[in-house]
Design an enzyme around this catalytic site. Structure first.
Site, PDB file in Angstrom:
ATOM      1  N   ASN A   1     -10.485  -2.879  -6.551  1.00  0.00           N
ATOM      2  CA  ASN A   1      -9.653  -2.057  -7.198  1.00  0.00           C
ATOM      3  C   ASN A   1     -10.188  -1.798  -8.731  1.00  0.00           C
ATOM      4  O   ASN A   1      -9.851  -0.862  -9.440  1.00  0.00           O
ATOM      5  CB  ASN A   1      -8.214  -2.601  -7.496  1.00  0.00           C
ATOM      6  CG  ASN A   1      -7.491  -2.475  -6.324  1.00  0.00           C
ATOM      7  OD1 ASN A   1      -6.466  -3.110  -6.057  1.00  0.00           O
ATOM      8  ND2 ASN A   1      -7.690  -1.410  -5.160  1.00  0.00           N
TER       9      ASN A   1
ATOM     10  N   ASP B   1       0.699  -1.272   0.094  1.00  0.00           N
ATOM     11  CA  ASP B   1       0.111  -0.117   0.035  1.00  0.00           C
ATOM     12  C   ASP B   1       0.809   1.166  -0.231  1.00  0.00           C
ATOM     13  O   ASP B   1       1.927   1.349   0.448  1.00  0.00           O
ATOM     14  CB  ASP B   1      -0.946  -0.005   1.293  1.00  0.00           C
ATOM     15  CG  ASP B   1      -1.770   0.858   1.188  1.00  0.00           C
ATOM     16  OD1 ASP B   1      -2.263   1.426   0.131  1.00  0.00           O
ATOM     17  OD2 ASP B   1      -2.711   1.181   2.100  1.00  0.00           O
TER      18      ASP B   1
HETATM   19  C1  FPP Z   1      -1.923   0.337  -3.367  1.00  0.00           C
HETATM   20  O1  FPP Z   1      -1.569   1.380  -3.603  1.00  0.00           O
HETATM   21  C2  FPP Z   1      -1.387  -0.672  -4.467  1.00  0.00           C
HETATM   22  C3  FPP Z   1      -2.157  -1.144  -5.379  1.00  0.00           C
HETATM   23  C4  FPP Z   1      -3.641  -0.899  -5.515  1.00  0.00           C
HETATM   24  C5  FPP Z   1      -1.640  -2.024  -6.289  1.00  0.00           C
HETATM   25  C6  FPP Z   1      -0.224  -2.664  -6.216  1.00  0.00           C
HETATM   26  C7  FPP Z   1       0.236  -2.690  -7.262  1.00  0.00           C
HETATM   27  C8  FPP Z   1       1.872  -2.606  -7.706  1.00  0.00           C
HETATM   28  C9  FPP Z   1       2.656  -2.778  -6.296  1.00  0.00           C
HETATM   29  C10 FPP Z   1       2.325  -2.184  -8.647  1.00  0.00           C
HETATM   30  C11 FPP Z   1       2.128  -3.127  -9.874  1.00  0.00           C
HETATM   31  C12 FPP Z   1       2.501  -4.673  -9.544  1.00  0.00           C
HETATM   32  C13 FPP Z   1       2.186  -5.434 -10.316  1.00  0.00           C
HETATM   33  C14 FPP Z   1       2.604  -6.853 -10.065  1.00  0.00           C
HETATM   34  C15 FPP Z   1       1.278  -5.106 -11.387  1.00  0.00           C
HETATM   35  P1  FPP Z   1      -2.527   2.646  -3.451  1.00  0.00           P
HETATM   36  O2  FPP Z   1      -2.606   2.953  -4.960  1.00  0.00           O
HETATM   37  O3  FPP Z   1      -3.813   2.175  -2.837  1.00  0.00           O
HETATM   38  O4  FPP Z   1      -2.016   3.793  -2.617  1.00  0.00           O
HETATM   39  P2  FPP Z   1      -2.705   5.133  -2.034  1.00  0.00           P
HETATM   40  O5  FPP Z   1      -3.162   4.320  -0.744  1.00  0.00           O
HETATM   41  O6  FPP Z   1      -1.336   5.772  -1.192  1.00  0.00           O
HETATM   42  O7  FPP Z   1      -3.288   5.679  -2.926  1.00  0.00           O
END
Ligand code: FPP
Length: 240
Positions: A68, A20
């Site tokens: 998501n 996250d």
């Molecule tokens: C949360 O960050 C992360 C995700 C929703 C997806 C995780 C994806 C990756 C680490 C990159 C891609 C990896 C692959 C294997 C495709 P957030 O966007 O919720 O962060 P925030 O809470 O700060 O907005």
């Protein structure tokens, strides 16, 4: 052996991670959210190397949840593109480290071209037994339980199972990857104390490690800190 509250005997075989904070990381730098996810994908490479050094057999990453899909279309498309890119870049590393790739979740929800690349990496690495990288994609813990219940209902209807035999052990066989042991440790970055529908069944007895570090900044050193923290805890499984 003398009881020691600080030392536990169980080693870690399986680490599950909620990656996250990509969005916040990008915002802090005036970058787009997708730039944050790109940096997040790089962090995965570092963590895979660290996991290998610590001889962790299974790493499960929460890469895309059932929730998501509600994100803006360009972010969803960007994440699907990044997943393909990630697999194209990292399949070589999976071969080097003799790591089998697997995916859990409602995989049929993913775009066809993403599934093609994913299936190829899964097939190409299926011979490895030493390590496994499990990507949770279009994954939800509740969805996994519901999917399991549906399969149980089907088997019950067809006379394959009897009601009296439905117990935790049998139910496990209806999860997406029943052969994988439950994670001993769950790591969540960016300081949120939530499970966010991740591995609801499998994390029942896992230790949680929450760090303020945003996922793109999570590295080998951070991974080692999480592992060390686990070894300082005393696990009692509801006993005394
Ligand atoms: C949360 O960050 C992360 C995700 C929703 C997806 C995780 C994806 C990756 C680490 C990159 C891609 C990896 C692959 C294997 C495709 P957030 O966007 O919720 O962060 P925030 O809470 O700060 O907005």
């Amino acid at each position: 052996m003398a009881e020691n509250n600080l030392v536990i005997k169980n080693g870690i075989r399986h680490v599950a991670i909620i990656m996250d904070g990509n969005g916040r990381w990008a915002k802090q730098r005036g970058l787009s959210r997708i730039e944050g996810h790109k940096a997040g994908a790089k962090a995965i490479e570092k963590v895979l190397k660290a996991a290998d050094k610590h001889s962790i057999e299974y790493i499960t990453l929460y890469a895309f949840s059932t929730e998501n899909w509600k994100r803006p279309k360009n972010e969803v498309t960007g994440l699907m593109g990044l997943l393909k890119e990630f697999l194209e870049i990292n399949t070589k590393i999976l071969h080097e480290k003799e790591t089998r790739l697997r995916a859990i979740g409602r995989i049929s929800d993913l775009p066809f071209s993403t599934r093609q690349v994913l299936d190829k990496s899964i097939n190409d690495t299926s011979q490895y037994t030493k390590r496994q990288l499990i990507l949770a994609l279009s994954y939800g813990g509740r969805a996994e339980i519901i999917d399991g219940v549906k399969k149980i209902a089907e088997d019950y209807k067809n006379g394959k199972i009897k009601e009296k035999n439905i117990n935790e052990e049998l139910f496990r066989n209806y999860l997406y990857a029943p052969d994988i042991p439950d994670p001993e440790l769950m790591i969540r970055t960016s300081g949120e104390f939530r499970l966010s529908n991740f591995l609801l069944w499998q994390l029942s007895y896992s230790e949680f490690y929450i760090t303020e570090t945003l996922w793109p900044d999570f590295d080998e050193n951070e991974f080692t800190k999480a592992i060390e923290s686990y070894y300082l805890r005393n696990r009692r499984y509801g006993g005394v």
